[in-house]
Write a protein that holds these residues in place. Structure first.
Motif, PDB file in Angstrom:
ATOM      1  N   SER A  25       0.810  -1.219   0.000  1.00  0.00           N
ATOM      2  CA  SER A  25       0.000   0.000   0.000  1.00  0.00           C
ATOM      3  C   SER A  25       0.843   1.267   0.000  1.00  0.00           C
ATOM      4  CB  SER A  25      -0.937   0.005   1.211  1.00  0.00           C
ATOM      5  OG  SER A  25      -0.192   0.123   2.402  1.00  0.00           O
ATOM      6  N   GLU A  26       2.167   1.099  -0.095  1.00  0.00           N
ATOM      7  CA  GLU A  26       3.038   2.271  -0.151  1.00  0.00           C
ATOM      8  C   GLU A  26       4.124   2.074  -1.203  1.00  0.00           C
ATOM      9  OE1 GLU A  26       4.456   2.416   3.912  1.00  0.00           O
ATOM     10  OE2 GLU A  26       6.271   1.320   3.389  1.00  0.00           O
ATOM     11  N   LYS A  28       8.099   3.386  -1.980  1.00  0.00           N
ATOM     12  CA  LYS A  28       9.264   4.029  -1.376  1.00  0.00           C
ATOM     13  C   LYS A  28      10.192   4.618  -2.434  1.00  0.00           C
ATOM     14  CE  LYS A  28       9.828   1.158   2.799  1.00  0.00           C
ATOM     15  NZ  LYS A  28      10.784   0.247   3.467  1.00  0.00           N
ATOM     16  N   VAL A  53       6.026  15.569  -0.549  1.00  0.00           N
ATOM     17  CA  VAL A  53       5.483  14.298  -0.059  1.00  0.00           C
ATOM     18  C   VAL A  53       4.129  14.530   0.615  1.00  0.00           C
ATOM     19  CG1 VAL A  53       5.796  12.431   1.620  1.00  0.00           C
ATOM     20  CG2 VAL A  53       7.723  13.166   0.195  1.00  0.00           C
ATOM     21  N   GLU A  54       4.064  15.579   1.426  1.00  0.00           N
ATOM     22  CA  GLU A  54       2.816  15.912   2.133  1.00  0.00           C
ATOM     23  C   GLU A  54       1.690  16.203   1.142  1.00  0.00           C
ATOM     24  OE1 GLU A  54       1.975  19.782   4.551  1.00  0.00           O
ATOM     25  OE2 GLU A  54       3.068  18.420   5.877  1.00  0.00           O
ATOM     26  N   ASN A  57       0.598  12.900  -0.829  1.00  0.00           N
ATOM     27  CA  ASN A  57      -0.205  11.978  -0.014  1.00  0.00           C
ATOM     28  C   ASN A  57      -1.572  12.560   0.335  1.00  0.00           C
ATOM     29  OD1 ASN A  57       1.589   9.826  -0.038  1.00  0.00           O
ATOM     30  ND2 ASN A  57       2.733  10.598   1.723  1.00  0.00           N
ATOM     31  N   GLY A  61      -1.918  10.113  -2.806  1.00  0.00           N
ATOM     32  CA  GLY A  61      -0.724   9.323  -3.050  1.00  0.00           C
ATOM     33  C   GLY A  61      -0.484   9.058  -4.525  1.00  0.00           C
ATOM     34  N   LYS A  65      -1.571   4.705  -3.554  1.00  0.00           N
ATOM     35  CA  LYS A  65      -0.556   4.196  -2.621  1.00  0.00           C
ATOM     36  C   LYS A  65       0.186   5.354  -1.963  1.00  0.00           C
ATOM     37  CE  LYS A  65       0.200  -0.194  -4.992  1.00  0.00           C
ATOM     38  NZ  LYS A  65       1.203  -1.108  -5.581  1.00  0.00           N
ATOM     39  N   LYS A  66       0.458   5.214  -0.679  1.00  0.00           N
ATOM     40  CA  LYS A  66       1.163   6.259   0.061  1.00  0.00           C
ATOM     41  C   LYS A  66       2.612   6.354  -0.396  1.00  0.00           C
ATOM     42  CE  LYS A  66       2.448   7.623   4.777  1.00  0.00           C
ATOM     43  NZ  LYS A  66       2.515   7.205   6.189  1.00  0.00           N
ATOM     44  N   LEU A  67       3.090   7.578  -0.561  1.00  0.00           N
ATOM     45  CA  LEU A  67       4.489   7.800  -0.920  1.00  0.00           C
ATOM     46  C   LEU A  67       5.321   7.935   0.350  1.00  0.00           C
ATOM     47  CD1 LEU A  67       6.780   8.390  -2.923  1.00  0.00           C
ATOM     48  CD2 LEU A  67       6.115  10.800  -2.847  1.00  0.00           C
ATOM     49  N   VAL A  68       6.402   7.182   0.419  1.00  0.00           N
ATOM     50  CA  VAL A  68       7.334   7.243   1.550  1.00  0.00           C
ATOM     51  C   VAL A  68       8.722   7.527   0.992  1.00  0.00           C
ATOM     52  CG1 VAL A  68       8.396   5.951   3.431  1.00  0.00           C
ATOM     53  CG2 VAL A  68       5.968   5.637   2.928  1.00  0.00           C
ATOM     54  N   ALA A 317       7.170  11.266  -8.462  1.00  0.00           N
ATOM     55  CA  ALA A 317       5.787  10.808  -8.262  1.00  0.00           C
ATOM     56  C   ALA A 317       5.025  10.782  -9.583  1.00  0.00           C
ATOM     57  CB  ALA A 317       5.083  11.715  -7.260  1.00  0.00           C
TER      58      ALA A 317
END
Length: 399
Positions: A25-26, A28, A53-54, A57, A61, A65-68, A317
Motif C-alpha cells: 500500500s506504499e 518508497k 510528499v505531504e 499523499n 498518493g 498508494k502512500k508515498l514514503v 511521483a
C-alpha cells in the motif's frame, strides 16, 4: 500445546500478511544527499521534498498508494553515496533513487544505477557528463546543466567589452565542467577574447588570499567565478579587501541563489551577472502557489534548494504514477518525454538525453537593506539553451 503452536503460527502469518499488505500500500523512494556537508542548500532542499510528499499523499498518493521517502546522508563522499544507494535498493526495497548534490557523487550514483539497473533521478548535480558523455538509460536529471546555465550567462557576458578573462572554480567535476563549457561557448561568440589565468582551489578549502593575488597579477578585465557556499564568502571578502572586483566585470554561476547570497549580507558585490532564484520578484500563478504553501508550512522563504527538493519528488511521483509500476524499464518508458507542472512552469524530461527543461533565472547582484538580492532578473526556459539533437547524439553514448 498443539493449539498453542497453531495459534502462534496463525498470528505470525497474519502479521506477515499485514506487513506485506502495508508494503503493497506504499511506494518508497530512496533519497541521498550531502546533508552534513552542505546544510545551506540541503536543509531547504529537504524541506522542499517533505512539502512535496505531504501534498502528494494529501491528494491520494501515487495511484492510491502512500508515498514514503527514505533518506540517507552521503557525507559528501562518492563511496558512501554508493553504499547508501545499495542499502536503499537491497534493504529498503525502494522503487527508485533520487537526489545527490555534488557532481562527482551524482556520477557515482548514476554509475551504480546503470550497473544495478535502478532508476535514478539526479536532483542537483550539474556536470554535463551525467546526461551526455557518461549518460545512461537509467539516469535522468532535473536541474539545468552547466551547459544550459553557461549558455544563459554567455548571452550577457558576450556583450561585455572585456577581452582578458580569468576563471576561478573548485577543482572537481562540477567546477571543471562549468569552466570548460563556459570557455567553449564564450570563445565561439567572442573569438577576440583571451583567457589569461585559471585558479583551481580545492572545493570547500579555498585559500582566498593567494587566489585573489594570482588573479589580480594576471590583470583580467573580467572574471568567471564558479565557487559557491563558504568558498564564495571567503573569495568575496578577500576580493573586496584587495579591490579585485573594482572596475572588473564578474560572471558567476549560482551566486544569485539565496542560500549563497544570504551569507554575504552587506559584503555582496554589486553588478555581478549571475544565475539564481529571486523568489521575491517571481509573479506567476505556479510560483505563487508554491510560495504560499512553503511559507505556510515553514514560516520561512524558499531557497533554490527548496525548489529542487520539491520538484524532484513531484517529478518522481509523476513518473511512478504514469508508469503505474515500479519496474525500472516501465519507469524509463514513462519518464522519457513526460511533461509536468513545476513552480517555474511546465517542464519536460527529454527522451534524447533524459535532461529536464527546467530553466533558471539570470540577473545581476545588488544590495538592498544590507542584504544581497537579484535584480533585472528574467527566467530562461531550459529548452532554449540546449544543443541540437544531432549534437547530443555525438555527445551521448548509445544505450
Amino acid at each position: 500445546m498443539r493449539g498453542y503452536f497453531v495459534g502462534a503460527g496463525l498470528a505470525i502469518a497474519v502479521a506477515t500478511m499485514a506487513t506485506s499488505a502495508m508494503a503493497q500500500s506504499e511506494i518508497k523512494i530512496g533519497e541521498i544527499n550531502s546533508y552534513s556537508l552542505l546544510p545551506a542548500f540541503t536543509e531547504p532542499y529537504r524541506k522542499g521534498w517533505q512539502l512535496a510528499v505531504e501534498e502528494i499523499n494529501a491528494a491520494g498518493g501515487i495511484n492510491g498508494k502512500k508515498l514514503v521517502v527514505v533518506s540517507k546522508d552521503d557525507g559528501g563522499k562518492p563511496a558512501d553515496a554508493q553504499t547508501a544507494a545499495n542499502e536503499l535498493v537491497s534493504s529498503e526495497k525502494v522503487a527508485l533513487l533520487a537526489g545527490t548534490f555534488l557532481s562527482n557523487i551524482g556520477l557515482a550514483v548514476s554509475d551504480f544505477a546503470n550497473q544495478k539497473k535502478v532508476f535514478f533521478l539526479a536532483a542537483e548535480p550539474l556536470t554535463d557528463a551525467i546526461t551526455w558523455s557518461k549518460g545512461n538509460r537509467y539516469t535522468f536529471r532535473l536541474r539545468p546543466s552547466n551547459y544550459m546555465q553557461a549558455a544563459m550567462l554567455v548571452e550577457e557576458a558576450a556583450k561585455l567589452p572585456a577581452k582578458r578573462w580569468a576563471t576561478i572554480a573548485p577543482n572537481y567535476e562540477y567546477g571543471q565542467s562549468a569552466v570548460a563549457v563556459f570557455k567553449k561557448l564564450m570563445s565561439e561568440k567572442r573569438p577576440d577574447i583571451q583567457w589569461v589565468d585559471e585558479q583551481w582551489p580545492p572545493q570547500g578549502k579555498i585559500d582566498a588570499g593567494p587566489v585573489v593575488q594570482a588573479v589580480a597579477a594576471a590583470n583580467p578585465e573580467a572574471i568567471l567565478n564558479v565557487t559557491f557556499g563558504a568558498d564564495l564568502v571567503k573569495l568575496v571578502r578577500e576580493g573586496n579587501t584587495r579591490g579585485l572586483f573594482k572596475d572588473r566585470k564578474v560572471v558567476s554561476f549560482l551566486t544569485g541563489e539565496p542560500e549563497y547570497l544570504d551569507p554575504l549580507k552587506d559584503e555582496t558585490p554589486e553588478g555581478w551577472i549571475v544565475t539564481g532564484y529571486p523568489w521575491y520578484s517571481i509573479k506567476t500563478p505556479e510560483h505563487d502557489a508554491f510560495l504560499k504553501a512553503y511559507q505556510g508550512k515553514y514560516n520561512d522563504y524558499p531557497r533554490l534548494g527548496s525548489i529542487v527538493g520539491y520538484q524532484t519528488i513531484k517529478a518522481a511521483a509523476a513518473i511512478l504514477a504514469k508508469a503505474n509500476s515500479t519496474d525500472p524499464e516501465q519507469l524509463i518508458t514513462a519518464a522519457e518525454g513526460i511533461s509536468m507542472p513545476s513552480p517555474f512552469g511546465e517542464i519536460t524530461f527529454r527522451k534524447i538525453d533524459h535532461q529536464s527543461t527546467l530553466g533558471a533565472f539570470t540577473g545581476k547582484t545588488a544590495l538592498k537593506d544590507g542584504k544581497g538580492i537579484m535584480v533585472d532578473s528574467a527566467y530562461r526556459k531550459g529548452s532554449d539553451y540546449l544543443p541540437s539533437d544531432a549534437e547530443i547524439e555525438k555527445l551521448r553514448p548509445k544505450d
